[in-house]
Design a protein around this motif. Structure first.
Motif, mmCIF file in Angstrom:
data_model
loop_
_atom_site.group_PDB
_atom_site.id
_atom_site.type_symbol
_atom_site.label_atom_id
_atom_site.label_comp_id
_atom_site.label_asym_id
_atom_site.label_seq_id
_atom_site.Cartn_x
_atom_site.Cartn_y
_atom_site.Cartn_z
ATOM 1 N N ASN A 632 53.968 4.852 -0.014
ATOM 2 C CA ASN A 632 54.134 6.022 0.844
ATOM 3 C C ASN A 632 53.980 5.652 2.315
ATOM 4 O O ASN A 632 53.179 6.232 3.029
ATOM 5 C CB ASN A 632 53.093 7.097 0.479
ATOM 6 N N LYS A 633 54.737 4.661 2.743
ATOM 7 C CA LYS A 633 54.596 4.211 4.113
ATOM 8 C C LYS A 633 55.959 3.810 4.672
ATOM 9 O O LYS A 633 56.740 3.112 4.023
ATOM 10 C CB LYS A 633 53.637 3.015 4.154
ATOM 11 N N ASP A 658 57.912 15.358 3.660
ATOM 12 C CA ASP A 658 56.946 14.881 2.674
ATOM 13 C C ASP A 658 55.699 14.391 3.401
ATOM 14 O O ASP A 658 55.679 13.313 3.993
ATOM 15 C CB ASP A 658 57.573 13.752 1.852
ATOM 16 N N GLU A 659 54.654 15.185 3.370
ATOM 17 C CA GLU A 659 53.435 14.853 4.115
ATOM 18 C C GLU A 659 52.685 13.676 3.515
ATOM 19 O O GLU A 659 51.802 13.109 4.162
ATOM 20 C CB GLU A 659 52.517 16.075 4.175
ATOM 21 N N SER A 660 53.036 13.279 2.288
ATOM 22 C CA SER A 660 52.346 12.139 1.671
ATOM 23 C C SER A 660 52.854 10.807 2.226
ATOM 24 O O SER A 660 52.241 9.761 1.989
ATOM 25 C CB SER A 660 52.525 12.174 0.152
ATOM 26 N N ILE A 661 53.982 10.839 2.940
ATOM 27 C CA ILE A 661 54.535 9.612 3.515
ATOM 28 C C ILE A 661 53.934 9.404 4.899
ATOM 29 O O ILE A 661 54.045 10.264 5.777
ATOM 30 C CB ILE A 661 56.072 9.689 3.610
ATOM 31 N N ASP A 662 53.314 8.263 5.086
ATOM 32 C CA ASP A 662 52.715 7.913 6.365
ATOM 33 C C ASP A 662 53.757 7.177 7.213
ATOM 34 O O ASP A 662 54.383 6.229 6.738
ATOM 35 C CB ASP A 662 51.489 7.022 6.130
#
Length: 868
Positions: A632-633, A658-662
């Protein structure tokens, strides 16, 4: 000297003293180029600073103080008059130059070729070059003798060549010198040398060896002479000349026949002959273009000599019935078209260059570029054939080059399994001709390769396979243009989505090619790439060769490598760092195994299914690497610092929901170090975005050039499908386009505010997008932003282009012009500018490959395959 340079020097001579202005019409008598070509040259000379113009009606041009130097003369200037000196006769010219410049008297030259190909003319040029180059004195003569005139009397020929003494034969009442004496200090040219008797050949090679000879009837008193020898023959020299004589002639020059000369050289020769006749008659000669086509396509038994005589007869016959228009020569078809005539004046016109320009530029200068954008093969062929005419189109598909193309594509089919039909044969043939006749710079090829980035990866792989076969017959630098063109051709022959890439590596001259070719052909597709390795290559050599090829791949969906020997562990460990997907390495490759693996790739099985399927099926050793761990980056890095990277980061955060992707930034040097060390900090990276090309190894990576230039559907499919919706990606890319456009525009504007003008220009672009019902692709948006911003500032300084304002417009162009006032209304009112027809047409041509305007003024979207 180029046609543009030639035009400039003529203008300089005519208008420099007294200095006065001139129009495009005034230039027409200097050249037979069309008015549009002259206008193009004049505007280019303005851009180069040699001319300036006043936007009057008609536009007037003036010479500036800047002077164009005459082209530097090289050592072989004289050969520039020889048509084909840089083409089919390039090797012949190089050999002649080398023979003349050889120390201590040069080298003898033997010119071979059919009757009428220009052997005597080449001998004259060779002599002229020697005089101008200082190899012989300016007074050195060229003495010519046709040996056929003495074929039945070898003794008389011997006397003519070497001279004779009194009493040598009946009638020899006094001593007489020969042609060798007369040629002393110069050249002796013996035509039809195969008619020379064996005895005379022996006397000649004695002279070439020793530098002296004996007169007929005298064997005691040698005579000295310094003579350079040139010989010519139409026969096979091995059959008609003594071996000892041939050995004394180290330089053999072969001249091609008319039929084997390149198409453009044939046109140039015809142009020259008509111009010579115009000079003789002191009157222009008007020739119907259909007759020009007929002269090219009609077989010429006597080669160039017969063609020259035929043109003389045509001109003589037409002169007898000349009318008020001068000498006019029509085609024998009976259907005469006065508007379709070529005019030849006493000053030789470069008809070949003009014809080439009409063929390539007649559809617009962007013919190659637009074809690379669309890959519309049938349309390309139709345009070329329509432009050339029926007879010329038939001329295309015959001869050595056409046959060579068909043979190469047959090999290509055997290797890749891709079926090549008649249409593709024609397309590849035209691309080969384009590459051989239109040399381009490496930068241009790189640019065109970038344009074809929308094509599937497998299309480029097929293009490279085909080019490798052509490189067996042509130097790579001569066919560099073929990669983007062939990529566009093959884009419709492959699956659009990425597939697992199969590779076969085997030792032997053609072992891998044979196995891969068999599997590909049976399955009808390019699923296995072959690497034939010499027996001496070890595992390290295999790895190096594979890495060199794999590093160029992007967007592949995993890789299967089949090898015949070598350390699987070493291959596996090295290669896994350079791929984005799964990796399977297997040894003991066989045809059956290759066919099985290729079939699984064809049916789009996942790698895990393929791995499970080989268990127990083959007695092989295998290594399997499951690719990167999904994480997730997203990492963004810029070589010029974190400033741009942070701006891209902010844009990405606004559109990736998608807030889980940094989304993080990383310094460029730090990123390179981590990639080199395979640092664990990179684990879980879903995408790496950089502003430059970088070797990211196993990480999925895209640079901003590809991010902006890639077609949206392919960009989303290959990189963002699991990250964001396509509509959000398009909006994100549009913002990045403006980011980079601002920097580019700022460097080209003198006083306008880049940020303000970009916002205003964007409204114009959106107007056209809404009108046409499409979303312009990123690279077109950048082109439009840059062009429109520069245009507005140009119009504000009253330096707008107007050289096409008087041209007749097509229906499509007229319909487009009707939209311009509304599209630019705000800009026209704000800046008080007047948009010229020329400037508007340039905007239309930027958009034309994607849109069209119907005659009824309704706007429709061009199909992606409907524009070239």
């Amino acid at each position: 000297m180029s046609a543009k340079e030639d035009l400039y020097h003529k203008l300089d001579a005519a208008w420099r003293t007294p200095l006065s202005g001139f129009t495009t019409l005034d230039c027409e008598h200097f050249t037979s180029a069309s008015r549009s070509v002259i206008s193009l040259y004049l505007n280019q000379l303005c851009d180069d600073g040699y001319l300036r113009k006043e936007n009057t009606r008609p536009v007037r041009f003036w010479l500036t103080e800047k002077r164009m130097a005459q082209s530097e003369q090289d050592g072989a200037t004289v050969f520039r008059s020889l048509i084909g000196a840089t083409g089919s006769l390039k090797t012949a010219v190089e050999l002649c130059v080398a023979a003349v410049n050889y120390p201590d008297g040069g080298l003898p030259v033997l010119i071979t070729g059919e009757s009428g190909v220009g052997k005597s003319y080449l001998a004259q040029l060779l002599h002229q070059y020697a005089c101008e180059n200082g190899a012989i004195a300016p007074t050195g003569k060229l003495i010519e003798l046709n040996c056929a005139d003495y074929a039945n009397n070898p003794e008389l020929l011997s006397g003519a060549l070497f001279g004779y003494v009194k009493g040598a034969f009946t009638g020899a009442e006094r001593n007489k010198t020969g042609l060798l004496d007369e040629a002393d200090g110069g050249f002796l040219f013996l035509d039809e040398v195969h008619r020379l008797s064996a005895e005379n050949q022996e006397k000649l090679f004695l002279f070439m060896d020793k530098g002296y000879f004996y007169r007929l009837g005298d064997s005691r008193q040698p005579c000295q002479a310094r003579v350079r020898c040139v010989f010519a023959t139409t026969e096979n020299t091995e059959n008609v000349l003594l071996t000892t004589f041939r050995r004394r002639i180290p330089v053999t020059v072969m001249l091609p026949s008319w039929d084997s000369r390149p198409f453009m050289e044939q046109l140039s020769l015809i142009s020259r002959f008509f111009s010579h006749e115009a000079k003789r008659f002191r009157q222009d000669i008007h020739v119907e273009s259909a007759l020009i086509h007929q002269l090219i396509t009609t077989p010429v038994q006597g080669n160039i000599g017969e063609l020259k005589n035929h043109i003389k007869v045509l001109c003589a016959s037409a002169s007898a019935r000349r009318g008020s228009q001068g000498i006019c020569i029509d085609s024998p078809s009976g259907r005469h078209n006065e508007q379709d005539r070529i005019t030849f004046s006493a000053e030789e016109a470069d008809y070949a260059t003009l014809f080439s320009a009409s063929l390539n530029a007649g559809q617009g200068e962007n013919l190659v570029e637009n074809f690379c954008r669309t890959g519309n093969v049938p349309l390309l062929i139709r345009k070329l054939e329509e432009q050339s005419g029926t007879s010329m189109a038939q001329r295309f598909y015959q001869g050595t080059l056409w046959q060579l193309t068909k043979e190469t594509l047959a090999e290509f089919n055997d290797l890749t399994g891709i079926s090549v039909g008649p249409v593709m044969e024609k397309a590849v043939f035209h691309c080969l001709q384009w590459s051989l006749n239109e040399p381009v710079s490496g930068e241009r090829v790189t640019y065109l390769n970038g344009i074809t980035a929308w094509t599937p990866l497998r299309a480029r792989l097929l293009a490279q396979e085909c080019i490798a076969l052509f490189e067996k017959k042509f130097p790579p630098e001569q066919i560099s243009l073929m990669e983007p063109l062939l990529t566009a051709i093959f884009c419709h022959q492959v699956e659009p989505e990425p597939l697992i890439q199969g590779i076969i590596v085997s030792h032997g001259a053609s072992t891998a090619s044979s196995i891969a070719g068999t599997a590909n052909k049976l399955l009808g597709g390019f699923y296995l790439k072959a690497f034939d390795m010499p027996l001496s290559v070890n595992t390290r050599g295999i790895i190096a060769r594979l890495k060199e090829w794999i590093i160029r791949l992007e967007g592949q969906n995993g890789m299967i490598i089949l090898v015949d020997m070598g350390s699987l562990q070493d291959i596996y460990s090295e290669i896994k760092l350079h791929i984005q997907g799964d990796l399977l390495v297997m040894n003991n490759v066989s045809t059956a195994m290759a066919l099985d693996i290729a079939g699984k790739i064809q049916h789009k099985l996942a790698m895990k299914e393929i791995v499970d399927g080989i268990k127990g099926a083959w007695e092989v050793e295998a290594r399997y690497y499951s690719g990167i761990v999904q994480g997730n980056k997203i990492i963004i890095s810029c070589i010029s610092g974190e400033g741009v990277a942070r701006q891209i980061q902010e844009i990405a955060r606004r559109h990736i929901r998608d807030e889980s992707i940094d989304i993080v930034t990383m310094e460029y040097d730090d990123l390179k170090w981590k990639l080199t060390k395979a640092d664990s900090a990179l684990y879980g990276t879903r995408l790496l975005i950089t502003t430059t090309e970088i070797d990211a190894g196993y990480l999925p990576q895209i640079n901003t050039r590809r991010l902006i230039g890639e077609k949206p559907d392919l960009l989303w499919k290959n990189y963002f499908a699991q990250i964001m919706p396509m509509q959000d990606m398009e909006r994100m890319v549009d913002e990045i386009v403006i980011l980079f456009t601002l920097e580019g525009v700022a460097n080209h504007l003198s006083f306008l505010n880049p940020r303000v003008i970009i916002d205003e220009v964007e409204n114009v672009v959106k107007f056209f997008e809404l009108t046409y019902g499409i979303h312009f692709e990123s690279y077109l948006r950048i082109n439009l932003f840059m062009h429109l911003a520069a245009m507005i500032e140009r119009l504000l300084t009253h330096d707008g282009l107007a050289h096409r304002d008087e041209f007749d417009l097509t229906a499509d162009q007229q319909a487009f012009m009707a939209l311009v006032p509304e599209a630019f209304r705000t800009l026209i009112n704000k800046y008080r500018i007047a948009l010229t027809t020329t400037e508007a047409l340039m905007i239309y041509e930027l958009m034309e490959p994607w849109i069209t305007i119907a005659p009824n003024d309704s706007l429709v979207l061009k199909e992606s395959s409907g524009s070239v």
